[in-house]
Design an enzyme around this catalytic site. Structure first.
Site, PDB file in Angstrom:
ATOM      1  N   ASP A 138       2.455  -1.439  -4.151  1.00 27.77           N
ATOM      2  CA  ASP A 138       3.018  -1.206  -6.028  1.00 27.77           C
ATOM      3  C   ASP A 138       2.194  -1.353  -6.619  1.00 27.77           C
ATOM      4  OD1 ASP A 138       5.156  -0.056  -5.116  1.00 27.77           O
ATOM      5  OD2 ASP A 138       5.777  -1.552  -4.121  1.00 27.77           O
ATOM      6  N   THR A 198      10.624   1.315   1.535  1.00 31.14           N
ATOM      7  CA  THR A 198      11.124   1.016   0.329  1.00 31.14           C
ATOM      8  C   THR A 198      11.782   0.290   0.721  1.00 31.14           C
ATOM      9  OG1 THR A 198      11.974   2.135  -1.592  1.00 31.14           O
ATOM     10  CG2 THR A 198      11.574   3.362   0.305  1.00 31.14           C
ATOM     11  N   LYS A 226      12.201  -3.496   1.799  1.00 26.79           N
ATOM     12  CA  LYS A 226      10.617  -3.689   1.746  1.00 26.79           C
ATOM     13  C   LYS A 226       9.810  -5.695   2.414  1.00 26.79           C
ATOM     14  CE  LYS A 226       8.990  -1.236  -1.526  1.00 26.79           C
ATOM     15  NZ  LYS A 226       8.870  -1.227  -3.485  1.00 26.79           N
TER      16      LYS A 226
END
Ligand code: ATR
Length: 271
Positions: free
Chosen positions: A105, A65, A69
């Site tokens: 995501d 995270t 990323k």
């Protein structure tokens, strides 16, 4: 959950590791399915060395995270097609010492939206052109949405559109919303402590609009609050969090995720 010589370790790499709801979500799921996995925080002091640690310690996988990323990419051996296109990674799998980056995501966002609306053929306005927007933009395009990307810095939207191929513009084009089906805020505007901010003038909101905000804190952002007042359908960030996590679970274990259990754990866990 018994820890023994066969326990597989999955880590969470990122600066918000202390407050993630993902520990409860994954560990509850592992326990429910009696899987010999454990999900723990991994604090990276030096990212490059930490990534080598994943390889050499035989850590099964990590969730990635903010702020790693994009930064983590040069240290990996391979990216899957999705992560390659997006240019960001939110999961790394260790396949016998080979580190492979992926990204769930965008697909997570699409799954959250699909709980409320079809995407194919719908006009979708996406605000933002950062890492999160990038992942969502590709997934919306894949799902058949007619995408328009609007960003404060128009140059960034233009850059993103080069690889996606859709319309773009500055935030002054938000009047487009009057003929739009789906609006997604993928900027940080509205996030704590700036809870009184929204990029959208309420006069552009209308009943038929589905509004999604990726800001998860507060749960009901100013944008979502105003959208609710107008009568729009709302999609909260925690649904995206759930679905990107469900997709990761399958990557981590190769096993069908216990969605209901993960959902319940996410609802019940407090930061
Ligand atoms: P992330 O990886 O979470 O997407 P990011 O890459 O820093 O984060 O992107 C943040 C996004 O929020 C960008 O689209 C940014 O717009 P700019 O490209 O113009 O910087 C947008 N953003 C942040 N603060 C903003 C503000 N006050 N007004 C408008 N847009 C904002």
């Amino acid at each position: 959950m018994k820890i023994n010589g066969q326990t597989k370790l999955i880590g969470f790499l990122g600066s918000t590791f202390k407050t993630s709801k993902m520990y409860a979500m994954y560990n509850t799921a592992f326990k429910a399915l009696r899987l010999n996995y454990i999900y723990v925080p991994l604090v990276a002091q030096d990212l490059k060395k930490s990534v080598e640690g994943i390889r050499h310690l035989g850590i099964s996988a990590v969730g990635v995270t903010i702020p790693y990323k994009i930064e983590i990419i040069p240290f990996l051996d391979e990216l899957d097609d999705n992560a390659k296109r997006i240019g960001a990674v939110n999961v790394v799998l260790n396949k016998n010492g080979k580190l492979i980056g992926g990204n769930t995501d965008g697909e997570g966002a699409v799954m959250a939206l699909k709980e409320k609306t079809e995407i194919k053929g719908k006009k979708v306005v996406l605000m933002g052109a950062g890492g999160a927007a990038r992942a969502i933009a590709f997934a919306i395009k894949n799902a058949g949405g007619k995408l328009i990307i609007l960003n404060r810095t128009v140059g960034d939207a233009k850059e993103l559109v080069k690889t996606i191929g859709c319309q773009f513009g500055g935030l002054e084009k938000l009047s487009e919303l009057l003929t739009t089906d789906i609006l997604i805020n993928s900027t940080s505007v509205g996030m704590i402590p700036n809870i009184n901010q929204s990029l959208v003038n309420k006069k552009f909101l209308h009943k038929k609009l589905v509004v999604m905000d990726i800001v998860s804190n507060p749960k009901e952002t100013k944008l979502l609050k105003e959208a609710k007042e107008v009568g729009c359908q709302l999609v909260f960030a925690d649904r995206m969090l759930l679905w990107q996590g469900v997709l990761k679970f399958e990557k981590y274990t190769g096993i069908k995720p216990p969605i209901k259990i993960m959902e319940k754990s996410l609802l019940n866990s407090k930061l």
